[in-house]
Enzyme design. Sequence first.
Site, PDB file in Angstrom:
ATOM      1  N   CYS A  27       0.839  -1.251   0.021  1.00 32.92           N
ATOM      2  CA  CYS A  27      -0.012   0.051  -0.001  1.00 32.92           C
ATOM      3  C   CYS A  27       1.069   1.423  -0.026  1.00 32.92           C
ATOM      4  O   CYS A  27       1.369   1.503  -0.845  1.00 32.92           O
ATOM      5  CB  CYS A  27      -0.931  -0.120   1.244  1.00 32.92           C
ATOM      6  SG  CYS A  27      -2.330   1.196   0.924  1.00 32.92           S
ATOM      7  N   HIS A  35      -3.542  -5.622   0.945  1.00 28.47           N
ATOM      8  CA  HIS A  35      -2.944  -5.871   2.224  1.00 28.47           C
ATOM      9  C   HIS A  35      -2.985  -7.220   2.558  1.00 28.47           C
ATOM     10  O   HIS A  35      -4.010  -7.871   3.215  1.00 28.47           O
ATOM     11  CB  HIS A  35      -3.559  -5.158   3.346  1.00 28.47           C
ATOM     12  CG  HIS A  35      -3.566  -3.696   3.460  1.00 28.47           C
ATOM     13  ND1 HIS A  35      -2.575  -2.966   4.053  1.00 28.47           N
ATOM     14  CD2 HIS A  35      -4.195  -2.667   2.836  1.00 28.47           C
ATOM     15  CE1 HIS A  35      -2.552  -1.789   3.875  1.00 28.47           C
ATOM     16  NE2 HIS A  35      -3.510  -1.504   3.163  1.00 28.47           N
ATOM     17  N   GLU A  64      -1.127  -8.718   4.907  1.00 27.60           N
ATOM     18  CA  GLU A  64      -0.928  -8.977   6.129  1.00 27.60           C
ATOM     19  C   GLU A  64      -2.230  -8.788   6.931  1.00 27.60           C
ATOM     20  O   GLU A  64      -2.203  -9.316   8.084  1.00 27.60           O
ATOM     21  CB  GLU A  64       0.132  -7.753   6.663  1.00 27.60           C
ATOM     22  CG  GLU A  64      -0.446  -6.549   6.992  1.00 27.60           C
ATOM     23  CD  GLU A  64      -0.601  -5.664   5.724  1.00 27.60           C
ATOM     24  OE1 GLU A  64      -0.795  -6.177   4.864  1.00 27.60           O
ATOM     25  OE2 GLU A  64      -0.983  -4.346   5.917  1.00 27.60           O
TER      26      GLU A  64
END
Lengths: 81, 233
Positions: B86, B203, B205
């Site tokens: 990002c 994302h 994660e």
Amino acid sequence: MKAFVTVALKKTVLDPQGKAVQAALAKLGHAAIRDVRQGKCFELDLAAGTNPAAARTEVERVAREVLTNPVIEEFSIRWDD
Amino acid sequence: MKIGVVVFPGSNCDHDALHAAGALAGQEAVALWHDSSDLQGVDAVVIPGGFSFGDYLRTGAIARFSPVVDSLKRFAAQGNPVLGICNGFQILCECGLLPGALMRNAGLRYICKPVHIRVDSTDTPFTQAAVPGQILRVPIAHGEGNYTADAATLAELERDHRIVFRYCTPTGAITAEANPNGSVANIAGICNAGRNVVGLMPHPERASEAMLGSADGFVVFRSLIEALAASPR
């Protein structure tokens, strides 16, 4: 001495913000305004006594290397002495 | 293995990345403050999401002048793995480690929602454990994710299979409807010529354990662990 650096998206890059503003203006009846490009302006105030030639070189460098992303943007500089 | 997560003023996904690399991947994960050029001997670096320096000027434009970025450039030039997520992807583009730029979303809105992405290259340390064409359900959360590059750069990215992730439908089709932000060629992530630097807008994660609704993104961290185990520094 002041420098006004205007940064805008290159003409070849779609500017969705400008398009949205143009569409709004058209709705308000401003039919003559066919295109709008939106950018940003930086007002750089230089210390009194700065050598004008050196100032021009420095501001151009800052505009090129920091204020603009050359992949998508271009700039112009206006001087107010 | 030791994985570093860079922290800038305004980073806000640093703890998510530390959690994924640390608790979930079972590695030593350390925070790297942007103002230090010391990478603390890490084996890989993650630049997390957020709004570094408030995203003032342009996204990632001020972050690239932090001392840590010069160290990162040397680290990357040595072939070590660097992942930008990002805002991290935006920083990698601004500092020149990845080509192109990320512009305002075509629809002008900040978008926060789960999307599907297809792994189009498994030849990177962050995708090597994935199956070619694997579809991942991961969230995006950005206002400036509209990837663009000049025609020559795009041709090079396509030719060298450096487009690592593309936005797709749940079944893997690359369509305009599946493209959330107007990115050229549905690009969600790319890698550098050396293939060790990868940037993506979604994302992984935030989708690395079932409790979060999807563990699809964990393959990025699993890939990294495998890659580091296969070629220790």
